[in-house]
Design a protein around this motif. Structure first.
Motif, mmCIF file in Angstrom:
data_model
loop_
_atom_site.group_PDB
_atom_site.id
_atom_site.type_symbol
_atom_site.label_atom_id
_atom_site.label_comp_id
_atom_site.label_asym_id
_atom_site.label_seq_id
_atom_site.Cartn_x
_atom_site.Cartn_y
_atom_site.Cartn_z
ATOM 1 N N GLY B 120 0.989 -1.193 -0.009
ATOM 2 C CA GLY B 120 0.236 0.488 0.290
ATOM 3 C C GLY B 120 0.641 1.654 -0.188
ATOM 4 O O GLY B 120 0.667 2.208 0.460
ATOM 5 N N ASP B 121 2.196 1.121 -0.351
ATOM 6 C CA ASP B 121 2.825 2.465 -0.998
ATOM 7 C C ASP B 121 2.207 3.273 -1.569
ATOM 8 O O ASP B 121 1.393 2.839 -2.153
ATOM 9 C CB ASP B 121 3.974 2.105 -1.234
ATOM 10 N N PRO B 122 2.791 4.475 -1.466
ATOM 11 C CA PRO B 122 2.398 5.984 -2.493
ATOM 12 C C PRO B 122 3.057 6.192 -4.050
ATOM 13 O O PRO B 122 2.315 6.967 -4.329
ATOM 14 C CB PRO B 122 2.061 7.066 -1.049
ATOM 15 N N TRP B 123 3.370 5.158 -3.752
ATOM 16 C CA TRP B 123 4.484 5.524 -5.050
ATOM 17 C C TRP B 123 3.591 4.587 -6.229
ATOM 18 O O TRP B 123 4.594 4.951 -7.442
ATOM 19 C CB TRP B 123 5.951 5.672 -4.620
ATOM 20 N N GLY B 124 3.002 3.816 -5.836
ATOM 21 C CA GLY B 124 2.519 2.870 -6.652
ATOM 22 C C GLY B 124 3.903 2.696 -8.337
ATOM 23 O O GLY B 124 4.705 2.028 -8.152
ATOM 24 N N ASP B 125 3.412 2.567 -9.225
ATOM 25 C CA ASP B 125 4.551 2.040 -11.039
ATOM 26 C C ASP B 125 4.481 3.694 -10.987
ATOM 27 O O ASP B 125 4.783 3.823 -12.763
ATOM 28 C CB ASP B 125 3.483 1.156 -11.359
ATOM 29 N N ARG B 126 4.417 5.146 -10.698
ATOM 30 C CA ARG B 126 5.258 5.918 -11.109
ATOM 31 C C ARG B 126 6.353 5.516 -12.021
ATOM 32 O O ARG B 126 7.265 5.240 -10.570
ATOM 33 C CB ARG B 126 4.788 6.602 -10.523
ATOM 34 N N VAL B 127 6.449 6.684 -13.175
ATOM 35 C CA VAL B 127 8.137 6.259 -12.608
ATOM 36 C C VAL B 127 8.884 7.891 -13.437
ATOM 37 O O VAL B 127 7.565 9.084 -14.016
ATOM 38 C CB VAL B 127 8.251 5.863 -14.580
ATOM 39 N N LEU B 128 10.448 8.200 -12.923
ATOM 40 C CA LEU B 128 10.008 9.629 -12.933
ATOM 41 C C LEU B 128 11.650 9.388 -14.413
ATOM 42 O O LEU B 128 12.032 8.558 -15.474
ATOM 43 C CB LEU B 128 10.678 9.957 -12.331
ATOM 44 N N ARG B 129 11.696 10.438 -15.442
ATOM 45 C CA ARG B 129 11.670 10.735 -16.600
ATOM 46 C C ARG B 129 13.218 11.477 -16.427
ATOM 47 O O ARG B 129 12.653 13.345 -16.297
ATOM 48 C CB ARG B 129 11.146 11.579 -17.374
ATOM 49 N N LEU B 130 14.425 11.084 -16.145
ATOM 50 C CA LEU B 130 15.693 12.034 -15.784
ATOM 51 C C LEU B 130 16.289 11.885 -17.017
ATOM 52 O O LEU B 130 16.919 10.963 -17.535
ATOM 53 C CB LEU B 130 16.486 11.761 -14.862
ATOM 54 N N GLY B 131 15.916 13.341 -18.344
ATOM 55 C CA GLY B 131 16.708 12.986 -19.643
ATOM 56 C C GLY B 131 16.770 11.612 -20.271
ATOM 57 O O GLY B 131 15.107 11.026 -20.110
ATOM 58 N N PRO B 132 17.143 11.147 -20.388
ATOM 59 C CA PRO B 132 17.072 9.966 -21.816
ATOM 60 C C PRO B 132 16.977 8.462 -20.426
ATOM 61 O O PRO B 132 16.149 7.241 -21.062
ATOM 62 C CB PRO B 132 18.240 9.769 -22.212
ATOM 63 N N ILE B 133 16.738 8.771 -19.245
ATOM 64 C CA ILE B 133 16.002 6.655 -18.680
ATOM 65 C C ILE B 133 15.142 7.627 -18.093
ATOM 66 O O ILE B 133 14.629 8.854 -17.179
ATOM 67 C CB ILE B 133 17.649 7.271 -17.629
ATOM 68 N N THR B 134 15.132 6.252 -17.555
ATOM 69 C CA THR B 134 13.526 6.398 -16.660
ATOM 70 C C THR B 134 13.431 5.607 -16.299
ATOM 71 O O THR B 134 14.166 4.342 -15.834
ATOM 72 C CB THR B 134 12.744 6.098 -18.044
ATOM 73 N N VAL B 135 13.851 5.695 -14.087
ATOM 74 C CA VAL B 135 13.429 5.198 -13.257
ATOM 75 C C VAL B 135 12.194 5.388 -12.152
ATOM 76 O O VAL B 135 11.510 6.044 -12.356
ATOM 77 C CB VAL B 135 15.243 5.766 -12.191
ATOM 78 N N ALA B 136 11.942 4.018 -12.124
ATOM 79 C CA ALA B 136 10.958 3.386 -11.325
ATOM 80 C C ALA B 136 10.957 4.902 -9.941
ATOM 81 O O ALA B 136 11.802 5.406 -9.303
ATOM 82 C CB ALA B 136 10.252 2.311 -10.562
ATOM 83 N N GLU B 137 9.778 6.067 -9.526
ATOM 84 C CA GLU B 137 10.197 5.758 -7.943
ATOM 85 C C GLU B 137 10.484 6.070 -7.450
ATOM 86 O O GLU B 137 11.364 6.497 -6.430
ATOM 87 C CB GLU B 137 8.383 6.592 -7.886
ATOM 88 N N THR B 138 9.897 4.543 -7.016
ATOM 89 C CA THR B 138 10.247 3.831 -5.552
ATOM 90 C C THR B 138 11.887 4.141 -5.797
ATOM 91 O O THR B 138 12.062 3.821 -4.336
ATOM 92 C CB THR B 138 9.339 2.672 -5.302
ATOM 93 N N ARG B 139 12.822 3.731 -6.697
ATOM 94 C CA ARG B 139 13.891 3.695 -6.412
ATOM 95 C C ARG B 139 14.355 4.680 -6.622
ATOM 96 O O ARG B 139 15.646 4.495 -5.412
ATOM 97 C CB ARG B 139 14.389 3.152 -7.762
ATOM 98 N N VAL B 140 14.042 6.053 -6.661
ATOM 99 C CA VAL B 140 15.046 7.021 -6.366
ATOM 100 C C VAL B 140 14.719 7.596 -5.003
ATOM 101 O O VAL B 140 15.191 7.995 -4.101
ATOM 102 C CB VAL B 140 13.847 7.975 -7.020
ATOM 103 N N VAL B 141 12.881 6.597 -4.331
ATOM 104 C CA VAL B 141 13.377 7.170 -2.824
ATOM 105 C C VAL B 141 13.633 6.493 -2.355
ATOM 106 O O VAL B 141 13.821 6.949 -0.339
ATOM 107 C CB VAL B 141 11.501 6.978 -3.085
ATOM 108 N N ALA B 142 13.960 5.129 -2.769
ATOM 109 C CA ALA B 142 14.675 4.270 -1.908
ATOM 110 C C ALA B 142 16.359 4.123 -1.664
ATOM 111 O O ALA B 142 16.496 4.604 -0.755
ATOM 112 C CB ALA B 142 14.477 3.163 -2.517
ATOM 113 N N LEU B 143 16.649 5.099 -2.844
ATOM 114 C CA LEU B 143 17.727 5.442 -3.252
ATOM 115 C C LEU B 143 17.817 7.242 -2.087
ATOM 116 O O LEU B 143 19.319 6.784 -0.809
ATOM 117 C CB LEU B 143 18.130 5.847 -4.004
#
Ligand SMILES: Nc1ncnc2c1ncn2[C@@H]1O[C@H](COP(=O)(O)OP(=O)(O)OP(=O)(O)O)[C@@H](O)[C@H]1O
Ligand SMILES: [Mg+2]
Lengths: 288, 296
Positions: B120-143
């Protein structure tokens, strides 16, 4: 050097360290047997003895660290200020004001000098630490210079100063010292002896374990000789220093003048001549 | 190139989460010299509490409860079992922790059954586009969270009384006791901190792109073992480096799976252990295992 009452021997009703009928075993090995010893408030007492006599064991029994060596007090009591220490955890002993400087210094080599001092104050409330720190740095200015150096890189003498300073951070009423001059050059040993005198003058009682009998007897008011786990001699330090038995076995036979304990006044023992004879007869009986 | 960068960012993020687990592992080892094989079940316990509670109290409260629960389980294991198991050798204690781990994991996997529990996390499967790359929001928050926790932990380790007591005990427990350090408290707090870190890690291991908490989650936690060991069991720096090495290796190997097909399938899962073995062959005490600067 002579009186029982040091400059700050505490109130008249305050009792110091009292060890009564102590027996300690490491499993089947009996390391101490029937040991009686007392360090009145404000006093310096010395324990002499050969390797393996049980000196360190005695200090462990007081500081509550026998359990780290699978040893235990099997009979007798240890008390300080009238309350029992035997059975107490090491940390509880520190909180009662009894702090040990371990054999071999054991500074925290990977931590800085400042952190070592901080570690020494972990067992007492924070506000007391600041005052203790000032006192320690006054006693050992070199520790202030090396504050941010790793303790493992200090010389042996500096490590010993750090070990003593670290113990003083807890503001002890009784300091237990285990062979503080071991492996130190004579000049450094004399400095440590001076420091012990200073610490005592500021009101801390000291139980000093030493193989350097000359130094110990010069510092202490009372001394005890341990042999294979038993106290075979005890008495005023000056008398022991003058006794043939101690001179032969712990001070080395020689001309009285060259063997004079460090820092004693050559005339100091004169006042004890009458005692000396008495002690000698006792010694003969005890070692028979 | 974009693929490589994406994999790298993901790898670092996963590595930071492994580092959280490895850090707990290292803290327990430093404080007690016990290699704690209970770690995976602490993690599972934290994750399980979050999964069960979030429908009732919401994600954030459930997360707090999960962290508290894992810390409590860690503290209880220390207090009820290890403290009483006065068996002499550390090796035997390590085996005791394996036993405790099996007990806890068996019970938890029985409760989880075949389900996959969402957190039930608030990030769901949203992704972030950082220039040429795409990363899951969860990964960014985790980092970000892992990095913040690691920094906070290292600062506490360096500057607080707790940290000094911990390091003193790690170096010489008997002498620490002579300074008035209560070894029981040091050990208890180490287990509690390790449990709390494991619960945070559990949360990040179970959110997108992972479907949720299931009986396999404990296996994912096992990857923190090579991280801790290859970094040097008694080094916090080593835990960080180890976590990152394992995370990046695993992610790259899995990402280039098809190119590496000649190594066999599942190379991503085996890679951390291979790296560990290679590093231990070269440096038996791990990358940052202690070398004393002592002069006697
Ligand atoms: N952990 C232990 N297990 C078994 N026996 C021990 C242990 N520690 C000390 N002993 C024994 O107890 C006796 C007293 O040892 P202790 O270390 O107290 O002597 P010491 O007077 O301090 O000697 P030294 O001058 O060499 O430091 C010795 O016979 C020693 O072998
Ligand atoms: Mg000794």
């Amino acid at each position: 050097m002579s009186g029982e009452a040091g400059p700050a021997s505490g109130g008249p009703g305050k009792r110091g360290l009292e060890v009564v009928g102590l027996e300690v075993r490491y499993g089947p090995v009996r390391a101490l047997r029937g040991v009686h010893l007392a360090v009145p408030r404000g006093a310096v007492a010395a324990v002499l003895g050969a390797n393996g006599a049980g000196k360190t064991t005695l200090l462990r029994a007081v500081s509550g660290t026998l359990r780290f060596h699978r040893g235990a007090i099997t009979s007798g009591t240890v008390s300080f200020g009238g309350s029992r220490l035997d059975g107490a955890q090491a940390a509880a002993v520190v909180r009662r004001g009894v702090v040990q400087v371990p054999e071999g210094r054991r500074v925290f080599g990977r931590m800085t000098v400042a952190e070592n001092l901080r570690a020494g104050a972990l067992g007492v409330p924070g506000r007391r630490a600041a005052a203790a720190r000032e006192r320690v740095l006054e006693l050992f200015p070199v520790l202030a210079e090396r504050a941010h150096q790793r303790a493992g890189l200090l010389s042996g003498g500096e490590q010993q100063m750090l070990a003593i300073g670290r113990a003083l951070m807890a503001g002890p009423s009784l300091l237990l010292l285990d062979e503080p001059t071991l492996g130190l050059a004579p000049l450094m040993a004399a400095r440590i002896a001076d420091t012990v005198r200073q610490i005592n003058a500021q009101g801390t009682s000291v139980l000093l374990v030493e193989q350097n009998a000359a130094m110990a007897l010069a510092l202490a008011e009372r001394a005890y000789v341990l042999e294979v786990g038993e106290v075979t001699l005890s008495g005023p330090a000056a008398d022991l220093a003058a006794s043939d038995e101690v001179r032969r076995r712990y001070l080395g036979v020689g001309a009285p003048d060259t063997d004079r304990p460090v820092g004693t006044d050559p005339g100091a023992a004169d006042g004890h001549q009458s005692h000396e004879r008495h002690e000698r007869t006792r010694l003969a009986r005890w070692t028979a | 190139m974009a693929v490589f960068l994406e994999l790298l960012v993901n790898g670092i993020s996963v590595g930071a989460v492994y580092a959280l687990i490895a850090l707990g592992f290292v803290v327990i080892f430093k404080a007690t010299e016990v290699v704690n094989f209970t770690h995976a079940s602490l993690l599972l316990a934290g994750g399980y509490v979050i999964a069960r509670l979030h429908p009732l109290v919401g994600f954030w409260a459930a997360l707090a409860a999960g962290i508290a629960a894992a810390a409590l389980v860690g503290a209880l294991v220390e207090f009820l079992i290890l403290r009483r198991a006065h068996v002499g050798s550390r090796g035997v204690l390590a085996i005791v922790t394996i036993g405790v781990d099996i007990l806890l994991t068996t019970e938890l996997t029985r409760r989880i059954g075949t389900e996959v529990l969402a957190l039930g996390d608030p990030w769901g499967d949203r992704v972030l586009r950082l220039g040429p790359i795409t990363v899951a929001e969860t990964r960014v928050v985790a980092l970000a969270v892992a990095a913040a926790l690691i920094v906070a932990f290292l600062l506490a380790f360096k500057f607080t009384g707790w940290g000094v007591a911990m390091r003193a005990t790690a170096e010489d427990a008997e002498t620490a006791a002579l300074m008035g350090v209560r070894l029981g408290r040091v050990s208890l707090s180490a287990w509690a901190v390790a449990g709390a870190l494991a619960a945070v890690a559990a949360m990040f291991l179970c959110v997108f792109p992972t479907p949720g908490l299931d009986r396999g989650t404990a296996a994912a936690a096992m990857k923190a073992f090579p991280a801790a060991i290859l970094g040097g069991l008694d080094s916090t720096t080593g835990a960080l480096a180890g976590g990152l090495i394992v995370g990046v290796t695993e992610t790259l190997m899995s990402g280039y799976q098809s190119e590496l097909a000649f190594l066999g399938r599942g190379i991503g899962d085996a890679a951390p252990f291979l790296v560990m073995i290679v590093i231990l062959l070269l440096r038996p005490s791990g990358l940052f295992g202690t070398k004393e600067p002592a002069r006697v």
